[in-house]
Design a protein around this motif. Structure first.
Motif, PDB file in Angstrom:
ATOM      1  N   GLY A  40       0.834  -1.199   0.000  1.00 22.40           N
ATOM      2  CA  GLY A  40       0.000   0.000   0.000  1.00 22.40           C
ATOM      3  C   GLY A  40       0.864   1.242   0.000  1.00 22.40           C
ATOM      4  N   SER A  41       0.219   2.399  -0.202  1.00 17.75           N
ATOM      5  CA  SER A  41       0.986   3.633  -0.182  1.00 17.75           C
ATOM      6  C   SER A  41       1.448   3.894   1.252  1.00 17.75           C
ATOM      7  CB  SER A  41       0.116   4.781  -0.682  1.00 17.75           C
ATOM      8  OG  SER A  41      -0.941   4.968   0.216  1.00 17.75           O
ATOM      9  N   THR A  42       2.605   4.495   1.386  1.00 15.26           N
ATOM     10  CA  THR A  42       3.171   4.721   2.707  1.00 15.26           C
ATOM     11  C   THR A  42       2.796   6.108   3.197  1.00 15.26           C
ATOM     12  OG1 THR A  42       4.989   3.298   2.141  1.00 15.26           O
ATOM     13  CG2 THR A  42       5.299   4.753   4.020  1.00 15.26           C
ATOM     14  N   THR A  43       2.067   6.123   4.293  1.00 17.69           N
ATOM     15  CA  THR A  43       1.701   7.395   4.887  1.00 17.69           C
ATOM     16  C   THR A  43       2.492   7.540   6.179  1.00 17.69           C
ATOM     17  OG1 THR A  43      -0.522   6.997   4.090  1.00 17.69           O
ATOM     18  CG2 THR A  43      -0.247   8.784   5.665  1.00 17.69           C
ATOM     19  N   SER A  44       3.221   8.617   6.315  1.00 18.93           N
ATOM     20  CA  SER A  44       3.957   8.803   7.569  1.00 18.93           C
ATOM     21  C   SER A  44       2.977   9.221   8.658  1.00 18.93           C
ATOM     22  CB  SER A  44       5.036   9.872   7.393  1.00 18.93           C
ATOM     23  OG  SER A  44       4.434  11.149   7.318  1.00 18.93           O
ATOM     24  N   VAL A  45       3.411   9.054   9.888  1.00 25.25           N
ATOM     25  CA  VAL A  45       2.572   9.480  11.009  1.00 25.25           C
ATOM     26  C   VAL A  45       2.265  10.961  10.891  1.00 25.25           C
ATOM     27  CG1 VAL A  45       2.421   9.704  13.511  1.00 25.25           C
ATOM     28  CG2 VAL A  45       3.550   7.732  12.510  1.00 25.25           C
ATOM     29  N   GLU A  47       2.057  12.868   8.220  1.00 23.57           N
ATOM     30  CA  GLU A  47       1.012  13.121   7.211  1.00 23.57           C
ATOM     31  C   GLU A  47      -0.350  12.717   7.749  1.00 23.57           C
ATOM     32  OE1 GLU A  47       3.260  12.548   2.930  1.00 23.57           O
ATOM     33  OE2 GLU A  47       2.936  10.804   4.192  1.00 23.57           O
ATOM     34  N   ALA A  48      -0.383  11.578   8.444  1.00 23.92           N
ATOM     35  CA  ALA A  48      -1.669  11.062   8.927  1.00 23.92           C
ATOM     36  C   ALA A  48      -2.324  11.988   9.941  1.00 23.92           C
ATOM     37  CB  ALA A  48      -1.469   9.668   9.527  1.00 23.92           C
ATOM     38  N   VAL A  49      -1.528  12.703  10.723  1.00 24.02           N
ATOM     39  CA  VAL A  49      -2.128  13.588  11.745  1.00 24.02           C
ATOM     40  C   VAL A  49      -1.928  15.065  11.384  1.00 24.02           C
ATOM     41  CG1 VAL A  49      -1.878  11.860  13.584  1.00 24.02           C
ATOM     42  CG2 VAL A  49      -0.103  13.614  13.286  1.00 24.02           C
ATOM     43  N   ASP A  50      -1.557  15.305  10.122  1.00 22.20           N
ATOM     44  CA  ASP A  50      -1.386  16.682   9.662  1.00 22.20           C
ATOM     45  C   ASP A  50      -0.296  17.418  10.466  1.00 22.20           C
ATOM     46  OD1 ASP A  50      -2.041  18.572   7.852  1.00 22.20           O
ATOM     47  OD2 ASP A  50      -3.795  19.353   8.925  1.00 22.20           O
ATOM     48  N   TYR A  51       0.687  16.654  10.909  1.00 26.85           N
ATOM     49  CA  TYR A  51       1.810  17.210  11.690  1.00 26.85           C
ATOM     50  C   TYR A  51       1.340  17.996  12.915  1.00 26.85           C
ATOM     51  CZ  TYR A  51       4.510  15.639   7.723  1.00 26.85           C
ATOM     52  OH  TYR A  51       5.072  14.843   6.757  1.00 26.85           O
ATOM     53  N   LYS A  52       0.265  17.491  13.539  1.00 26.83           N
ATOM     54  CA  LYS A  52      -0.269  18.172  14.725  1.00 26.83           C
ATOM     55  C   LYS A  52      -0.236  17.263  15.947  1.00 26.83           C
ATOM     56  CE  LYS A  52      -3.194  21.808  12.921  1.00 26.83           C
ATOM     57  NZ  LYS A  52      -2.846  21.810  11.503  1.00 26.83           N
ATOM     58  N   ILE A  53       0.270  17.827  17.021  1.00 31.10           N
ATOM     59  CA  ILE A  53       0.189  17.186  18.336  1.00 31.10           C
ATOM     60  C   ILE A  53      -0.987  17.859  19.034  1.00 31.10           C
ATOM     61  CG2 ILE A  53       1.342  16.940  20.578  1.00 31.10           C
ATOM     62  CD1 ILE A  53       4.050  17.126  18.924  1.00 31.10           C
ATOM     63  N   THR A  54      -1.883  17.047  19.608  1.00 31.76           N
ATOM     64  CA  THR A  54      -3.046  17.629  20.272  1.00 31.76           C
ATOM     65  C   THR A  54      -2.656  18.058  21.689  1.00 31.76           C
ATOM     66  OG1 THR A  54      -4.489  16.193  18.982  1.00 31.76           O
ATOM     67  CG2 THR A  54      -5.442  17.200  20.955  1.00 31.76           C
ATOM     68  N   GLU A 100      -7.890   5.626  14.709  1.00 29.94           N
ATOM     69  CA  GLU A 100      -7.088   6.564  13.925  1.00 29.94           C
ATOM     70  C   GLU A 100      -5.885   7.021  14.731  1.00 29.94           C
ATOM     71  OE1 GLU A 100     -10.775   8.395  11.281  1.00 29.94           O
ATOM     72  OE2 GLU A 100      -9.865   9.643  12.849  1.00 29.94           O
ATOM     73  N   PRO A 101      -4.843   7.462  14.028  1.00 27.40           N
ATOM     74  CA  PRO A 101      -3.663   7.942  14.755  1.00 27.40           C
ATOM     75  C   PRO A 101      -3.926   9.284  15.437  1.00 27.40           C
ATOM     76  CG  PRO A 101      -3.387   8.282  12.397  1.00 27.40           C
ATOM     77  CD  PRO A 101      -4.664   7.516  12.561  1.00 27.40           C
ATOM     78  N   ILE A 102      -3.318   9.471  16.582  1.00 22.69           N
ATOM     79  CA  ILE A 102      -3.378  10.753  17.289  1.00 22.69           C
ATOM     80  C   ILE A 102      -2.201  10.797  18.257  1.00 22.69           C
ATOM     81  CG2 ILE A 102      -4.909   9.863  19.123  1.00 22.69           C
ATOM     82  CD1 ILE A 102      -6.205  12.744  19.140  1.00 22.69           C
ATOM     83  N   ILE A 103      -1.677  11.982  18.447  1.00 23.96           N
ATOM     84  CA  ILE A 103      -0.587  12.173  19.414  1.00 23.96           C
ATOM     85  C   ILE A 103      -1.049  13.266  20.368  1.00 23.96           C
ATOM     86  CG2 ILE A 103       1.839  12.842  19.701  1.00 23.96           C
ATOM     87  CD1 ILE A 103       2.053  12.040  16.632  1.00 23.96           C
ATOM     88  N   VAL A 104      -1.064  12.976  21.649  1.00 25.19           N
ATOM     89  CA  VAL A 104      -1.540  13.968  22.614  1.00 25.19           C
ATOM     90  C   VAL A 104      -0.457  14.284  23.637  1.00 25.19           C
ATOM     91  CG1 VAL A 104      -3.945  13.189  22.366  1.00 25.19           C
ATOM     92  CG2 VAL A 104      -2.553  12.321  24.270  1.00 25.19           C
ATOM     93  N   THR A 105      -0.587  15.464  24.241  1.00 26.52           N
ATOM     94  CA  THR A 105       0.221  15.781  25.410  1.00 26.52           C
ATOM     95  C   THR A 105      -0.464  15.065  26.577  1.00 26.52           C
ATOM     96  OG1 THR A 105      -1.094  17.782  25.744  1.00 26.52           O
ATOM     97  CG2 THR A 105       0.968  18.030  24.525  1.00 26.52           C
ATOM     98  N   GLY A 106       0.270  14.146  27.216  1.00 24.77           N
ATOM     99  CA  GLY A 106      -0.364  13.309  28.239  1.00 24.77           C
ATOM    100  C   GLY A 106       0.388  13.339  29.552  1.00 24.77           C
ATOM    101  N   TRP A 107      -0.278  12.879  30.580  1.00 22.07           N
ATOM    102  CA  TRP A 107       0.374  12.809  31.885  1.00 22.07           C
ATOM    103  C   TRP A 107      -0.248  11.715  32.738  1.00 22.07           C
ATOM    104  CZ3 TRP A 107      -3.074  16.546  30.387  1.00 22.07           C
ATOM    105  CH2 TRP A 107      -4.169  16.797  31.204  1.00 22.07           C
ATOM    106  N   THR A 108       0.546  11.282  33.716  1.00 23.00           N
ATOM    107  CA  THR A 108       0.128  10.265  34.673  1.00 23.00           C
ATOM    108  C   THR A 108       0.280  10.853  36.072  1.00 23.00           C
ATOM    109  OG1 THR A 108       1.266   8.685  33.221  1.00 23.00           O
ATOM    110  CG2 THR A 108       0.492   7.859  35.345  1.00 23.00           C
TER     111      THR A 108
END
Ligand code: PBE
Length: 306
Positions: A40-45, A47-54, A100-108
Motif C-alpha cells: 500500500g501507499s506509505t503514509t507517515s505518522v 502526514e496522517a495527523v497533519d503534523y499536529k500534536i493535540t 485513527e492515529p493521534i498524538i496527545v500531550t499526556g500525563w500520569t
C-alpha cells in the motif's frame, strides 16, 4: 515500578478488561503508518495527523515542554494545538474509537490510561524530565494566618491509585464533589493522618486555586472536603496555570495542590522564586510526555521526524 501499570492493575480492573477487549479487535494495519511491505501507499505518522500534536491549555508546563521537544527533535513541520484537558481527551476518544492515529500531550496519573490502551513515546533527549512530583505550595504568610490549614496541607499526600479512583469516578459521571466525598468517606485512616493533632477552626476562609486538569480537579475536591470537615470555609478558584502561580505569589490565592516539579512548572517556580512556600510533595513518580494509542507503530519522539 511502572506507576501506570500499577494504576491500571489496582485501580480499575473492570475498565482494563474492557480496554483489552477493545484492543484485541484492533486491525494491525490501522497504525497511521501503513506497512511498506503490504504494497500500500506509505503514509507517515506526520502526514496522517497533519503534523499536529493535540495539546491542552497554553499555560500548562507540558505545552512549554512540547514546544521544546519540537525544537530539540527537529520536528520542523510539527505544531502543537492548544485547547484544554477536556478537549484533548475528547479528541483522543474520537480517534481511538475509530482506530485513527493521534498524538496527545499526556500525563500520569490520568484516567485515560484506564480507559484506553496507550503508551508514552520514548524521550531520549529527556525534554519532558523523568519522574516528576506534585507539590503543594502556598502564599507567604499562610503559615501564620491559617496554621491549622497549613499543617493539613503540609501533611497531605496520597497515591496514584487514590487519585485514580476519584478521577475514574468523575469520568464515569459522578459529580466531582460526590466522587471526592466517596473517597474521603472510604479513607478515614488516611485523612486522620493528615489531620491528627490539628485543632478544628470556626469558619475561617481559605481560597485554593487550581487548573481544570483532571488530576487537579480530583485533588482539590478532596482537600476541600477535608478542610471543610475541619471547620474551614473553602473556596475553589479555577484559573489558568500562569494566573495560578501569580495568585500564589501575590497572595490573592492561599494555596494550590497543582505544582508539578522539578521540570513541568520550572519556569513558574523560577519566576516566582522566594515568593511562595513549598509545603512538600503530595505524590511521587508522576510523569508528563507525548502519548499515543498502543495500536500506533511508533515508539519514540524521534519517529515523528520520518
Ligand atoms: N499537567 C497536569 C500539568 C500539570 C498537571 C501535566 C497537564 C502541566 O502540564 O502543567
Amino acid at each position: 515500578m511502572n506507576k501506570t501499570k500499577k494504576f491500571l492493575g489496582l485501580g480499575a480492573a473492570a475498565l482494563l478488561a474492557i480496554g483489552l477487549a477493545a484492543c484485541a479487535d484492533k486491525d494491525d494495519d490501522s497504525t497511521g503508518k501503513k506497512d511498506e511491505a503490504s504494497g500500500g501507499s506509505t503514509t507517515s505518522v506526520g502526514e496522517a495527523v497533519d503534523y499536529k500534536i493535540t495539546g491542552i491549555d497554553p499555560g500548562a508546563g507540558i505545552m512549554e515542554a512540547t514546544d521544546k521537544a519540537i525544537e530539540e527533535y527537529g520536528l520542523d513541520k510539527w505544531t502543537v494545538t492548544t485547547g484544554s484537558g477536556a478537549a484533548m481527551t475528547a479528541a483522543l476518544k474520537k480517534a481511538y474509537d475509530k482506530e485513527e492515529p493521534i498524538i496527545v500531550t499526556g500525563w500520569t496519573p490520568h484516567w485515560k490510561f484506564a480507559k484506553f490502551d496507550l503508551k508514552y513515546l520514548d524521550d531520549p533527549k529527556g525534554v519532558y524530565g523523568g519522574e516528576e512530583q506534585i507539590h503543594t505550595i502556598a502564599r507567604k504568610g499562610l503559615k501564620e494566618d491559617l496554621p491549622e490549614a497549613y499543617e493539613i496541607l503540609s501533611n497531605f499526600h496520597w497515591t496514584e491509585d487514590d487519585m485514580g479512583s476519584v478521577m475514574v469516578a468523575i469520568q464515569d459521571g459522578t459529580k466531582e464533589a460526590d466522587a471526592a466525598r466517596d473517597w474521603v468517606d472510604a479513607n478515614a485512616d488516611k485523612i486522620s493522618e493528615w489531620t491528627e493533632g490539628v485543632d478544628s477552626v470556626d469558619g475561617d476562609k481559605i481560597n485554593l486555586a487550581y487548573v481544570a486538569w483532571d488530576s487537579e480537579i480530583a485533588s482539590h475536591n478532596v482537600i476541600k472536603l477535608v478542610l471543610e470537615d475541619m471547620g474551614y470555609n473553602v473556596t475553589l478558584t479555577q484559573v489558568e496555570a500562569g494566573p495560578l502561580w501569580t495568585a500564589i505569589a501575590d497572595g490573592s490565592a492561599d494555596a494550590t495542590l497543582a505544582a508539578w516539579l522539578p521540570v513541568t512548572h520550572k519556569t513558574y517556580a523560577d519566576k516566582f522564586e522566594g515568593k511562595f512556600d513549598d509545603l512538600g510533595i503530595s505524590m511521587e513518580g508522576v510523569k508528563i510526555g507525548l502519548v499515543v494509542p498502543a495500536y500506533m507503530d511508533i515508539n519514540s519522539i524521534e519517529d515523528l521526524k520520518e
